[in-house]
Design a protein around this motif. Structure first.
Motif, short mmCIF file in Angstrom:
data_model
loop_
_atom_site.label_atom_id
_atom_site.label_comp_id
_atom_site.label_asym_id
_atom_site.label_seq_id
_atom_site.Cartn_x
_atom_site.Cartn_y
_atom_site.Cartn_z
N ASP A 212 36.61 40.55 35.79
CA ASP A 212 35.75 39.12 35.05
C ASP A 212 34.46 39.97 35.15
OD1 ASP A 212 37.10 36.57 35.29
OD2 ASP A 212 37.98 38.07 36.98
N ALA A 216 32.42 41.41 31.63
CA ALA A 216 31.36 40.89 30.84
C ALA A 216 30.29 41.40 30.90
CB ALA A 216 30.64 39.82 32.29
N GLU A 220 27.98 42.33 27.11
CA GLU A 220 26.99 42.32 27.17
C GLU A 220 27.08 44.48 26.58
OE1 GLU A 220 25.69 42.96 31.12
OE2 GLU A 220 26.00 40.42 31.66
#
Length: 256
Positions: A212, A216, A220
């Protein structure tokens, strides 16, 4: 996967990308890799990625303007010319006949009968990846195809791979075996989750500590989460796309 550069085992991956500088920024930040650019002008800026001072993957410019950004899987071979002959005899296509890569080795690029690209690497100075199956390193290579039965015949003839079929609900997942060891996998492209215009391909998987968090972080850094983190029996996976459009997967392996 088998962490070996023995013949007929996938042992190298690299990404063909039109923006080596940005791809290097993305992957070194995402995986904690260091980057080493070849000083030889004829290498075109080919970049070797390392983790803990061990070689894990590469990046280079596309072979042509028409080539889409993509990760490539390489299978080690004793003889690239013999491999090319087996590919043609089994119904595949030789996209790039065997050629020398400086003093590092000899490679060739093929497609299987369904159109999935696959490369071979005949090592000389460079044997392939030096680190497997740990966070930040290659841990699996997987063919996705609409013709699994044809693939079984082709890859068996070219690399001597056997198969082990595993039923997961309505899907049959295949492990490629060499001398009884699992060296790669195959997923049939069946169901609505596979867009009809998606070509067959070889997917690369990198191990991570936290699926996870990696997904993420990829977003970014300018990438895309193509398939959100999902649990499977082998762990937790996500499919990601880098800023240039090359697709790859990450997996946090299940604890055993």
């Amino acid at each position: 996967m088998a962490d070996s550069s023995a013949p007929n085992v996938p042992s190298w991956v690299d990404v063909g990308t039109p923006d080596l500088a940005d791809a290097t920024r993305f992957y070194t930040t995402l995986f904690g890799w260091a980057a080493r650019v070849s000083p030889q002008p004829e290498a075109g800026g080919y970049t070797i990625f390392t983790k803990d001072e061990k070689v894990v993957a590469g990046a280079g410019p596309p072979f042509s303007e028409a080539q889409r950004p993509a990760w490539a899987t390489y299978v080690t071979t004793d003889n690239a010319h013999d491999a090319a002959r087996r590919v043609e005899a089994a119904g595949g296509t030789v996209l790039m006949p065997p050629f020398d890569v400086l003093d590092q080795g000899r490679m060739a690029v093929f497609t299987d009968p369904a159109g999935a690209p696959i490369s071979v690497w005949q090592p000389i100075e460079m044997g392939g990846a030096e680190l497997f199956n740990v966070p930040g390193a290659l841990c699996w290579n997987e063919l996705t195809t609409r013709d699994p039965e044809g693939a079984k015949a082709f890859y068996g003839a070219v690399f001597g791979w056997g198969v082990k079929d595993n039923a997961f609900g309505p899907v049959t997942y295949t492990e490629w075996l060499l001398n009884g060891r699992s060296v790669a996998g195959m997923m049939p492209m069946a169901g609505e989750q596979w867009p009809p215009d998606m070509p067959p391909h070889w997917m690369v998987y990198f191990a991570v500590n936290d699926c996870d968090a990696t997904a993420a972080r990829a977003a970014e850094l300018g990438g895309t989460v193509s398939v959100a983190p999902t649990d499977i029996p082998q762990g937790r996976i996500a499919v990601l796309t880098d800023p240039q459009g090359a697709v790859f997967s990450v997996i946090r392996m299940a604890q055993t």
